[in-house]
Write an enzyme that holds these catalytic residues in place. Structure first.
Site, PDB file in Angstrom:
ATOM      1  N   HIS A  38       0.764  -1.249   0.000  1.00 45.89           N
ATOM      2  CA  HIS A  38       0.000   0.000   0.000  1.00 45.89           C
ATOM      3  C   HIS A  38       0.797   1.303   0.000  1.00 45.89           C
ATOM      4  O   HIS A  38       0.197   2.358  -0.213  1.00 45.89           O
ATOM      5  CB  HIS A  38      -0.961   0.018   1.190  1.00 45.89           C
ATOM      6  CG  HIS A  38      -1.920  -1.122   1.195  1.00 45.89           C
ATOM      7  ND1 HIS A  38      -2.848  -1.318   0.195  1.00 45.89           N
ATOM      8  CD2 HIS A  38      -2.077  -2.153   2.066  1.00 45.89           C
ATOM      9  CE1 HIS A  38      -3.546  -2.415   0.455  1.00 45.89           C
ATOM     10  NE2 HIS A  38      -3.094  -2.937   1.586  1.00 45.89           N
ATOM     11  N   HIS A 151      -2.977  -2.847   8.190  1.00 48.11           N
ATOM     12  CA  HIS A 151      -4.089  -3.094   7.261  1.00 48.11           C
ATOM     13  C   HIS A 151      -4.645  -1.760   6.779  1.00 48.11           C
ATOM     14  O   HIS A 151      -4.852  -0.846   7.581  1.00 48.11           O
ATOM     15  CB  HIS A 151      -5.179  -3.897   7.984  1.00 48.11           C
ATOM     16  CG  HIS A 151      -6.458  -4.017   7.226  1.00 48.11           C
ATOM     17  ND1 HIS A 151      -6.580  -4.766   6.084  1.00 48.11           N
ATOM     18  CD2 HIS A 151      -7.673  -3.457   7.445  1.00 48.11           C
ATOM     19  CE1 HIS A 151      -7.827  -4.672   5.639  1.00 48.11           C
ATOM     20  NE2 HIS A 151      -8.504  -3.886   6.447  1.00 48.11           N
TER      21      HIS A 151
END
Length: 156
Positions: A38, A151
């Site tokens: 990410h 996350h």
């Protein structure tokens, strides 16, 4: 109704542990895997190239992935913001960014049942806030950060 809710929470926690163990088996801590998937400062990234890097770990085509064009240190800083409920409606370790960042969402355009080296993606770029789930660092993470993102829970 109470026992079923407890059972579903236990199942979710066991699943989360399994995912974290899998990440460890791949030689990655959960925060390192978060960064690989990410974090990318290049606002002109090419989805096909970047997703191949991720798909090599998974050995399959990932359908959708969001890249935050910020630094890992900035994402860690979000962990210091007030925590709240995550999108699973169970975990309470999610934190919203206080500023928007450039993001690129890579969405698969090829069939998913092909060799992972042949996956093709279409980018969608925007500027959004984001939410990360944070946990205490593992012994394999840098001691520089006591709490780390593990996350990407969403963008808004």
């Amino acid at each position: 109704m109470g026992p079923k809710l407890l059972e579903s929470r236990l199942c979710l926690l066991l699943l989360l542990r399994l995912v974290l163990m899998l990440a460890s088996c791949l030689g990655q801590t959960p925060s390192r895997w978060f960064a690989i998937q990410h974090i990318n400062n290049n606002t002109n990234l090419r989805c096909n190239v970047e997703m191949l890097r991720i798909n090599r770990f998974r050995r399959t085509c990932k359908g959708l992935n969001t890249f935050l064009h910020t630094s890992f240190a900035n994402a860690v800083g979000v962990c210091g913001n007030p925590s709240g409920l995550c999108s699973d409606n169970i975990s309470r370790n999610c934190h919203n960014s206080s500023s928007r960042v450039h993001i690129t969402v890579c969405n698969i355009t090829s069939r998913r049942r092909i060799p992972y080296t042949q996956c093709r993606y279409q980018p969608r770029r925007s500027v959004e806030y984001y939410t990360v789930a944070c946990n205490p660092r593992t012994s394999l993470d840098s001691p520089m950060y006591p709490v780390v993102p593990v996350h990407l829970d969403g963008t808004f």
